[in-house]
Design a protein around this motif. Sequence first.
Motif, mmCIF file in Angstrom:
data_model
loop_
_atom_site.group_PDB
_atom_site.id
_atom_site.type_symbol
_atom_site.label_atom_id
_atom_site.label_comp_id
_atom_site.label_asym_id
_atom_site.label_seq_id
_atom_site.Cartn_x
_atom_site.Cartn_y
_atom_site.Cartn_z
ATOM 1 N N ALA A 39 0.819 -1.218 0.000
ATOM 2 C CA ALA A 39 0.000 0.000 0.000
ATOM 3 C C ALA A 39 0.853 1.269 0.000
ATOM 4 O O ALA A 39 0.388 2.327 -0.408
ATOM 5 N N LEU A 40 2.098 1.161 0.420
ATOM 6 C CA LEU A 40 2.981 2.329 0.458
ATOM 7 C C LEU A 40 3.524 2.692 -0.917
ATOM 8 O O LEU A 40 4.076 3.774 -1.096
ATOM 9 N N THR A 41 3.378 1.819 -1.870
ATOM 10 C CA THR A 41 3.941 2.025 -3.199
ATOM 11 C C THR A 41 2.955 2.759 -4.093
ATOM 12 O O THR A 41 1.844 2.295 -4.308
ATOM 13 N N ASP A 42 3.386 3.904 -4.605
ATOM 14 C CA ASP A 42 2.582 4.668 -5.550
ATOM 15 C C ASP A 42 3.049 4.311 -6.949
ATOM 16 O O ASP A 42 4.050 4.833 -7.432
ATOM 17 N N THR A 43 2.348 3.401 -7.591
ATOM 18 C CA THR A 43 2.791 2.932 -8.903
ATOM 19 C C THR A 43 2.679 4.008 -9.982
ATOM 20 O O THR A 43 3.272 3.873 -11.047
ATOM 21 N N ALA A 44 1.953 5.088 -9.722
ATOM 22 C CA ALA A 44 1.873 6.177 -10.704
ATOM 23 C C ALA A 44 3.247 6.808 -10.931
ATOM 24 O O ALA A 44 3.530 7.339 -12.003
ATOM 25 N N VAL A 45 4.104 6.724 -9.934
ATOM 26 C CA VAL A 45 5.453 7.281 -10.059
ATOM 27 C C VAL A 45 6.233 6.574 -11.161
ATOM 28 O O VAL A 45 7.040 7.189 -11.860
ATOM 29 N N THR A 46 5.980 5.314 -11.358
ATOM 30 C CA THR A 46 6.751 4.558 -12.345
ATOM 31 C C THR A 46 6.433 4.951 -13.779
ATOM 32 O O THR A 46 7.221 4.673 -14.679
ATOM 33 N N THR A 47 5.305 5.593 -14.000
ATOM 34 C CA THR A 47 4.945 6.005 -15.360
ATOM 35 C C THR A 47 5.018 7.509 -15.564
ATOM 36 O O THR A 47 4.798 7.985 -16.674
ATOM 37 N N THR A 49 6.788 10.733 -16.328
ATOM 38 C CA THR A 49 8.060 11.077 -16.970
ATOM 39 C C THR A 49 8.889 12.070 -16.164
ATOM 40 O O THR A 49 10.097 12.159 -16.354
ATOM 41 N N ARG A 50 8.275 12.783 -15.241
ATOM 42 C CA ARG A 50 9.052 13.711 -14.406
ATOM 43 C C ARG A 50 10.041 12.962 -13.511
ATOM 44 O O ARG A 50 11.027 13.533 -13.051
ATOM 45 N N ALA A 52 11.498 9.982 -14.451
ATOM 46 C CA ALA A 52 12.260 9.035 -15.261
ATOM 47 C C ALA A 52 13.753 9.313 -15.130
ATOM 48 O O ALA A 52 14.176 10.417 -14.757
ATOM 49 N N ARG A 53 14.535 8.328 -15.443
ATOM 50 C CA ARG A 53 15.985 8.517 -15.452
ATOM 51 C C ARG A 53 16.348 9.491 -16.555
ATOM 52 O O ARG A 53 15.702 9.534 -17.598
ATOM 53 N N PRO A 54 17.390 10.268 -16.337
ATOM 54 C CA PRO A 54 17.797 11.204 -17.382
ATOM 55 C C PRO A 54 18.198 10.464 -18.667
ATOM 56 O O PRO A 54 18.607 9.318 -18.617
ATOM 57 N N GLY A 55 18.080 11.161 -19.779
ATOM 58 C CA GLY A 55 18.380 10.550 -21.065
ATOM 59 C C GLY A 55 19.835 10.220 -21.266
ATOM 60 O O GLY A 55 20.205 9.318 -22.007
ATOM 61 N N LYS A 56 20.723 10.936 -20.591
ATOM 62 C CA LYS A 56 22.145 10.643 -20.727
ATOM 63 C C LYS A 56 22.801 10.674 -19.366
ATOM 64 O O LYS A 56 22.285 11.244 -18.427
ATOM 65 N N THR A 57 23.936 10.050 -19.275
ATOM 66 C CA THR A 57 24.640 10.008 -18.003
ATOM 67 C C THR A 57 25.441 11.275 -17.802
ATOM 68 O O THR A 57 25.699 12.020 -18.749
ATOM 69 N N CYS A 58 25.840 11.500 -16.615
ATOM 70 C CA CYS A 58 26.662 12.663 -16.274
ATOM 71 C C CYS A 58 27.999 12.572 -16.991
ATOM 72 O O CYS A 58 28.635 11.534 -17.004
ATOM 73 N N GLU A 59 28.424 13.675 -17.564
ATOM 74 C CA GLU A 59 29.680 13.664 -18.331
ATOM 75 C C GLU A 59 30.898 13.928 -17.459
ATOM 76 O O GLU A 59 32.025 13.912 -17.927
ATOM 77 N N ILE A 60 30.695 14.181 -16.188
ATOM 78 C CA ILE A 60 31.809 14.417 -15.272
ATOM 79 C C ILE A 60 32.436 13.081 -14.915
ATOM 80 O O ILE A 60 31.770 12.138 -14.546
ATOM 81 N N SER A 61 33.751 12.972 -15.058
ATOM 82 C CA SER A 61 34.380 11.693 -14.738
ATOM 83 C C SER A 61 35.232 11.789 -13.504
ATOM 84 O O SER A 61 35.498 12.744 -12.942
#
Length: 61
Positions: A39-47, A49-50, A52-61
């Motif tokens: 009941a603690l899981t809000d499955t709406a979060v999984t869909t 897009t706000r 979502a994982r970013p489209g690219k990874t951080c370029e800082i190495s």
Amino acid sequence: MTGPYLHDGSAETMADAIVRHGIALSPGDAADVEAFLDALTDTAVTTDTRYARPGKTCEIS
């Protein structure tokens, strides 16, 4: 939100994870704990897009 659970992935299901915590629960109480955790899981979060994982990874190495 999906198995495996616990820090090492040793519990295939949420029910396994509850049992592995070593607290003596009746089957009914264990089912209640699992239902509460679900009941603690809000499955709406999984869909949303706000969140979502970013489209690219951080370029800082």
